[in-house]
Design a protein around this motif. Structure first.
Motif, PDB file in Angstrom:
ATOM      1  N   GLU A 186      -2.924   5.465  -1.408  1.00 10.80           N
ATOM      2  CA  GLU A 186      -3.391   4.618  -2.492  1.00 10.80           C
ATOM      3  C   GLU A 186      -4.031   3.333  -1.953  1.00 10.80           C
ATOM      4  O   GLU A 186      -3.996   3.052  -0.762  1.00 10.80           O
ATOM      5  N   ALA A 187      -4.611   2.570  -2.869  1.00 11.21           N
ATOM      6  CA  ALA A 187      -5.247   1.309  -2.505  1.00 11.21           C
ATOM      7  C   ALA A 187      -4.207   0.235  -2.215  1.00 11.21           C
ATOM      8  O   ALA A 187      -3.181   0.169  -2.888  1.00 11.21           O
ATOM      9  N   PRO A 188      -4.463  -0.634  -1.233  1.00 10.70           N
ATOM     10  CA  PRO A 188      -3.619  -1.821  -1.098  1.00 10.70           C
ATOM     11  C   PRO A 188      -3.730  -2.678  -2.367  1.00 10.70           C
ATOM     12  O   PRO A 188      -4.818  -2.816  -2.937  1.00 10.70           O
TER      13      PRO A 188
ATOM     14  N   PHE B 275      -8.861  -3.506  -3.852  1.00  5.48           N
ATOM     15  CA  PHE B 275      -9.269  -2.380  -3.015  1.00  5.48           C
ATOM     16  C   PHE B 275      -9.430  -1.111  -3.829  1.00  5.48           C
ATOM     17  O   PHE B 275      -8.721  -0.885  -4.820  1.00  5.48           O
ATOM     18  N   GLY B 276     -10.345  -0.250  -3.368  1.00  2.52           N
ATOM     19  CA  GLY B 276     -10.381   1.120  -3.820  1.00  2.52           C
ATOM     20  C   GLY B 276      -9.363   1.941  -3.051  1.00  2.52           C
ATOM     21  O   GLY B 276      -8.721   1.450  -2.110  1.00  2.52           O
ATOM     22  N   GLU B 277      -9.218   3.201  -3.453  1.00  4.82           N
ATOM     23  CA  GLU B 277      -8.223   4.071  -2.815  1.00  4.82           C
ATOM     24  C   GLU B 277      -8.707   4.629  -1.484  1.00  4.82           C
ATOM     25  O   GLU B 277      -7.931   5.251  -0.767  1.00  4.82           O
ATOM     26  N   GLY B 278      -9.971   4.411  -1.165  1.00  6.10           N
ATOM     27  CA  GLY B 278     -10.466   4.781   0.146  1.00  6.10           C
ATOM     28  C   GLY B 278     -11.120   6.149   0.200  1.00  6.10           C
ATOM     29  O   GLY B 278     -10.902   7.005  -0.658  1.00  6.10           O
TER      30      GLY B 278
ATOM     31  N   LEU C 158     -12.053   1.761   3.400  1.00  6.63           N
ATOM     32  CA  LEU C 158     -11.672   1.082   2.171  1.00  6.63           C
ATOM     33  C   LEU C 158     -12.765   0.135   1.728  1.00  6.63           C
ATOM     34  O   LEU C 158     -13.301  -0.636   2.531  1.00  6.63           O
TER      35      LEU C 158
ATOM     36  N   ARG D 112     -13.344  11.013  -2.038  1.00  8.69           N
ATOM     37  CA  ARG D 112     -12.029  10.639  -1.546  1.00  8.69           C
ATOM     38  C   ARG D 112     -11.779  11.223  -0.158  1.00  8.69           C
ATOM     39  O   ARG D 112     -11.067  10.641   0.657  1.00  8.69           O
TER      40      ARG D 112
ATOM     41  N   GLN E 184       0.841  -1.197   0.000  1.00  7.29           N
ATOM     42  CA  GLN E 184       0.000   0.000   0.000  1.00  7.29           C
ATOM     43  C   GLN E 184       0.874   1.245   0.000  1.00  7.29           C
ATOM     44  O   GLN E 184       1.509   1.567   1.010  1.00  7.29           O
TER      45      GLN E 184
ATOM     46  N   THR F 182      -7.471   0.098  -9.947  1.00  6.34           N
ATOM     47  CA  THR F 182      -7.701  -1.271  -9.482  1.00  6.34           C
ATOM     48  C   THR F 182      -9.023  -1.822  -9.946  1.00  6.34           C
ATOM     49  O   THR F 182      -9.315  -2.994  -9.723  1.00  6.34           O
TER      50      THR F 182
END
Lengths: 109, 114
Positions: free
Chosen positions: A41-43, B105-108, B90, B9, A37, B2
């Motif tokens: 950013e996304a894991p 996963f998304g970037e959160g 996330l 965000r 990660q 992803t």
């Protein structure tokens, strides 16, 4: 209880090799994951090991010893872009993921 | 990229506000997840949906309410949150809800509760 232990932070030099360790105590075991990660950013998935031994994927390798409850992620020829957090997660007998708190890897020139 | 998109965000809200987080996956997966990520703590699984049915709810306070209208979309509705709920939320998806496959996963969504 179930637990995943990994170092909080590590520092390494560009071009070198670093090994990030992870020990796990889970109720049963169905494999171990590593995720990367980058900050903000996304894991993203790096590896999954369920059998003992070393699996290599380019500069990254992941090792598992089921008898020792131990895994490591090996990063070779470190690049600045490898600066990130590395998350270890074990899969227990109920297929629940047990996550570690992550290891922040800092690469210095 | 992803294949999992989260909005917004960043979100700042007061304790009396109501807001929602949105997640969309473009991967054709049939399982979706909400995780909470706090600094220096392990990821906490909040909710799991498999084939649009909720299969897990890990003792999450009722001020968090998930919704999965279809296999591509997941929402997290927020109301009367507390400052300790400030964290990165996330969303993830996978093919199959048994955790044996890779999570995407998304970037959160970075949530701050004032």
């Amino acid at each position: 209880g179930q637990n995943i232990d990994q170092p909080t932070e590590m520092t390494a030099t560009e071009g070198a090799i670093v090994q990030i360790n992870c020990t796990y105590q889970t109720s049963g075991f169905n494999g171990l994951f590593w995720y990367q990660q980058h900050a903000g950013e996304a894991p993203t998935f790096l590896s999954y090991n369920v059998l003992d031994g070393l699996e290599e994927k380019g500069r990254f390798s992941s090792f598992l010893s089921r008898s020792k409850g131990y895994s490591y992620l090996l990063l070779k020829e470190l690049q600045m872009k490898d600066s990130a957090s590395y998350l270890c997660a074990g899969l227990d007998s109920n297929y629940q993921l047990i996550w570690g708190a992550g290891t922040k890897l800092i690469i210095k020139p | 990229e992803t294949g999992v998109t989260q909005t917004p965000r960043h979100l700042v809200m007061g304790m009396t506000n109501k807001k929602s987080l949105k997640c969309e996956q473009h991967l054709g997966h049939n399982a979706m997840y909400w995780y909470k990520q706090s600094a220096k703590k392990p990821l906490e699984l909040m909710f799991v949906y498999s084939l649009e049915e909720r299969v897990e709810n890990n003792s999450v306070p009722s001020r968090f309410s998930p919704e999965c209208p279809n296999s591509s979309h997941l929402f997290l509705h927020l109301h009367t949150l507390q400052p300790e709920d400030s964290a990165l939320y996330l969303c993830a998806s996978s093919q199959g809800g048994d955790n044996t496959g890779e999570l995407f996963f998304g970037e959160g969504s970075r949530l701050t509760v004032l």
